[in-house]
Write a protein that holds these residues in place. Sequence first.
Motif: not given
Length: 471
Positions: A333, A301-302
């Motif tokens: 995110t 997600q990052r």
Amino acid sequence: AKAMAPAEVSVIKHQGTFNGQKMNYTATAGETLLKNREGKVIARVYSTAYVKDGVKDTSKRPVSFIYNGGPGSSSVWLHMGAFGPKVVEIPSNAEDDGAAPFKIKDNAASFLDVSDIVFIDPVGTGFSKVDGVGKGTDFWGVHEDAQSIANFIRVWLRENGRWNSPKYIGGESYGTTRSAALIRALSGRFDDVSINGILLISTILDFTVDSGADGNEMVYMAYLPTMAATAQYHGKAGQGKTVEEFTEEARQFALNEYAPALLKGYDLKGEERASVLDKLASFTGLSKTYLENNDLRVPYQRFLRELMREEGFSVGRLDGRFKGRDRDNGGDTPDTDPSFYGIDGSYTAALNTWVRQGLKFNPDREYSIIGGLGGPWNWKIDRSRNAYLNVTPYIGKAMRENKELRVFNAAGYYDFATPLFGAEYSLNRNGIDPSRVTYTYYPAGHMMYIHHPSLKQLNDDIRDFIVADNR
């Protein structure tokens, strides 16, 4: 008590041309009543079946049972996007689908020429619903859901006289988890429904590859090849190589260097750590500073937020080719998934138009595309304390007990929902016979068929897989 309403069904004759084969087929859109052991109705399952007309010997005509994932998704995506006789056309180049009108067109690629196809909406999705003495908890769980789909398949085979036809089951995303639980429900007794093949599309069978729990290093290894492919797509890494070549290099690094490095924990120091850091930067396109700040472990997600931060974009989860803008550029995110809002409107419009108008099945209730089942999902797969969620061994057991069962695994290079390396990892152990697994890859994401060349390729690959059995 008021009488149970009969199953509502619409039967329409159609013709189409699939893979160059012109054929007449019957489309049956309607409900099947599921009953419990006492013969009482517990649910209405909606399905859309496309069956070739004039087949004299049905033992030579395969039938494929298809569903999507979620849990809680209807079969709209594979029905109106991949395999049905009609598909909605949306941009192939990872752009938003916009607003109506959308183009609904004949699906010349569909593998309907080699197999009848039955699209199933699990209870609580599409038009399917709990009814009679049923309760939501009877259906909303790994094994409960599989049992209900197995019951539906048995009823369908009986009502359509197809017990001796070659049979395929297949799904996408959680639908692959469902396939593993379903093969157990279909063939774990003495009245087996023998299955010729399982079609796994965007596969998740061993959920450790998806778990961001502290201490789980598997997830970082599993996502690395997908990160590399996506970094390459956006010009951040791997330039001058094909996606196949660069993904394969990332696989080898993930397995032979990155995984051991992660397992060493704080013992990873000095030159060895520096070497891993260099390579990680070269595969992910992320800065060494950012990788160091994340202790060499970047949750996907990052990554989706960081990869194109300088350009002001986040990239998609379902399909890393997509780019979207967040409210601001400082987030950790992405706000939402541009590869999901990029396709949702078109599929909803297409399904409702085709089924309600084209197939004349028009009940006065909403078609639930994806989402609220109205209760929690039961993820427990056994009674022990064992919290490790892995359904792959069910496929391994079925392969040992059915020498002709084969597995087809389709993956998109840019899929962060179910990364390709996670599927390979699951199917490369757990009692699976590697000689009976076919792997195919597409330069797109989770729903690789939204990419027009991959739509044709996916259908061709499945056609080859089915025809190989039924020459």
